[in-house]
Enzyme design. Sequence first.
Site, PDB file in Angstrom:
ATOM      1  N   GLU A  55       1.115  -1.253  -0.286  1.00 27.86           N
ATOM      2  CA  GLU A  55      -0.032   0.017  -0.025  1.00 27.86           C
ATOM      3  C   GLU A  55       0.896   1.364  -0.094  1.00 27.86           C
ATOM      4  O   GLU A  55       2.385   1.424   0.155  1.00 27.86           O
ATOM      5  CB  GLU A  55      -0.885  -0.087   1.340  1.00 27.86           C
ATOM      6  CG  GLU A  55      -0.205  -0.281   2.329  1.00 27.86           C
ATOM      7  CD  GLU A  55      -1.317  -0.253   4.096  1.00 27.86           C
ATOM      8  OE1 GLU A  55      -0.663  -1.382   4.438  1.00 27.86           O
ATOM      9  OE2 GLU A  55      -2.526   0.092   3.660  1.00 27.86           O
ATOM     10  N   GLU A  56      -0.123   2.336   0.033  1.00 26.27           N
ATOM     11  CA  GLU A  56       0.797   3.971  -0.769  1.00 26.27           C
ATOM     12  C   GLU A  56       2.325   4.130   0.916  1.00 26.27           C
ATOM     13  O   GLU A  56       0.645   3.705   2.191  1.00 26.27           O
ATOM     14  CB  GLU A  56       0.184   5.137  -0.221  1.00 26.27           C
ATOM     15  CG  GLU A  56       0.132   5.704  -0.605  1.00 26.27           C
ATOM     16  CD  GLU A  56      -0.940   7.058  -0.595  1.00 26.27           C
ATOM     17  OE1 GLU A  56      -0.942   8.047  -0.828  1.00 26.27           O
ATOM     18  OE2 GLU A  56      -1.727   6.854  -1.282  1.00 26.27           O
ATOM     19  N   HIS A  91     -21.065   6.007  11.761  1.00 27.47           N
ATOM     20  CA  HIS A  91     -22.017   6.347  11.729  1.00 27.47           C
ATOM     21  C   HIS A  91     -23.228   6.428  11.016  1.00 27.47           C
ATOM     22  O   HIS A  91     -24.152   6.104  10.816  1.00 27.47           O
ATOM     23  CB  HIS A  91     -22.265   7.929  12.476  1.00 27.47           C
ATOM     24  CG  HIS A  91     -23.901   8.521  13.455  1.00 27.47           C
ATOM     25  ND1 HIS A  91     -24.148   9.329  13.742  1.00 27.47           N
ATOM     26  CD2 HIS A  91     -25.245   7.214  12.955  1.00 27.47           C
ATOM     27  CE1 HIS A  91     -26.324   9.719  13.892  1.00 27.47           C
ATOM     28  NE2 HIS A  91     -26.095   8.797  13.489  1.00 27.47           N
ATOM     29  N   ASP A 105     -11.638   0.879  14.521  1.00 29.66           N
ATOM     30  CA  ASP A 105     -10.399   0.560  13.876  1.00 29.66           C
ATOM     31  C   ASP A 105      -9.722   1.732  12.896  1.00 29.66           C
ATOM     32  O   ASP A 105      -9.113   1.202  12.252  1.00 29.66           O
ATOM     33  CB  ASP A 105      -9.388  -0.200  13.372  1.00 29.66           C
ATOM     34  CG  ASP A 105      -8.467  -0.904  14.716  1.00 29.66           C
ATOM     35  OD1 ASP A 105      -8.255  -0.481  15.593  1.00 29.66           O
ATOM     36  OD2 ASP A 105      -7.534  -1.785  14.263  1.00 29.66           O
ATOM     37  N   HIS A 144     -20.910   6.091  20.564  1.00 20.71           N
ATOM     38  CA  HIS A 144     -21.343   7.769  20.145  1.00 20.71           C
ATOM     39  C   HIS A 144     -22.289   8.703  20.357  1.00 20.71           C
ATOM     40  O   HIS A 144     -23.220   8.944  20.325  1.00 20.71           O
ATOM     41  CB  HIS A 144     -21.854   7.497  18.532  1.00 20.71           C
ATOM     42  CG  HIS A 144     -21.498   8.173  17.144  1.00 20.71           C
ATOM     43  ND1 HIS A 144     -20.570   8.761  17.108  1.00 20.71           N
ATOM     44  CD2 HIS A 144     -22.944   8.993  16.794  1.00 20.71           C
ATOM     45  CE1 HIS A 144     -21.387   9.619  15.473  1.00 20.71           C
ATOM     46  NE2 HIS A 144     -22.297   9.744  15.337  1.00 20.71           N
TER      47      HIS A 144
END
Length: 201
Positions: A55-56, A91, A105, A144
């Site tokens: 990955e970058e 959400h 995460d 949340h």
Amino acid sequence: SVVIQECYVQNTAREYAKLYAAEAEPLEGFGEVPEIIQIFLIHRPANNIPYATVEEELVGEFVKYSVKDGKEVNFLRRDSEAGQKCCTFQHWVYEKTNGNLLVTDLQGVGMKLTDVGIATMAKGYKGFKGNCSFSFIEQFRALHQCNEYCEMLGLKSLRTTHQKQRKATPTKSKNLPNSSTVKKMVPKKAREPRDFISSEH
């Protein structure tokens, strides 16, 4: 293998992030939207570990915006624009999938995220099974706190809907002045458990 699963999870989360961006970017004042970077799987038949991911490289300060179990609140996450937009992304996915899937995460540099996880309900969601416990979804729902970006996207608060449902049931049963309302209550009673189930699962 774990590596293949990791790839699958991150690239699935990336697709959700693209849909989120398509909805959020046109909104006035929303600004930049977090992006989950692409992860590539490479096969190296001659190697002891035949699969690897590429990955970058992200350059800059690496921040964990949301932790795996949803309990810990990272201050950098709460106060930063990227952190708030990550919470809104969680959400948004939660609402889009009717509470069946949560990207968790969330971490990375600025608005570029990598190494994310996905929690799904036990049965999975649309044939996809996450790599995190579904208890994270329950924790997210309980903890949340909506921010201005949730409001811009018109997301429903996870707090008030549950309180309203709990408050609504006792008030219905209090207004029973005569026998005709008692008769009417029977079909309602039958309906209530179903409402309760759909809101909780």
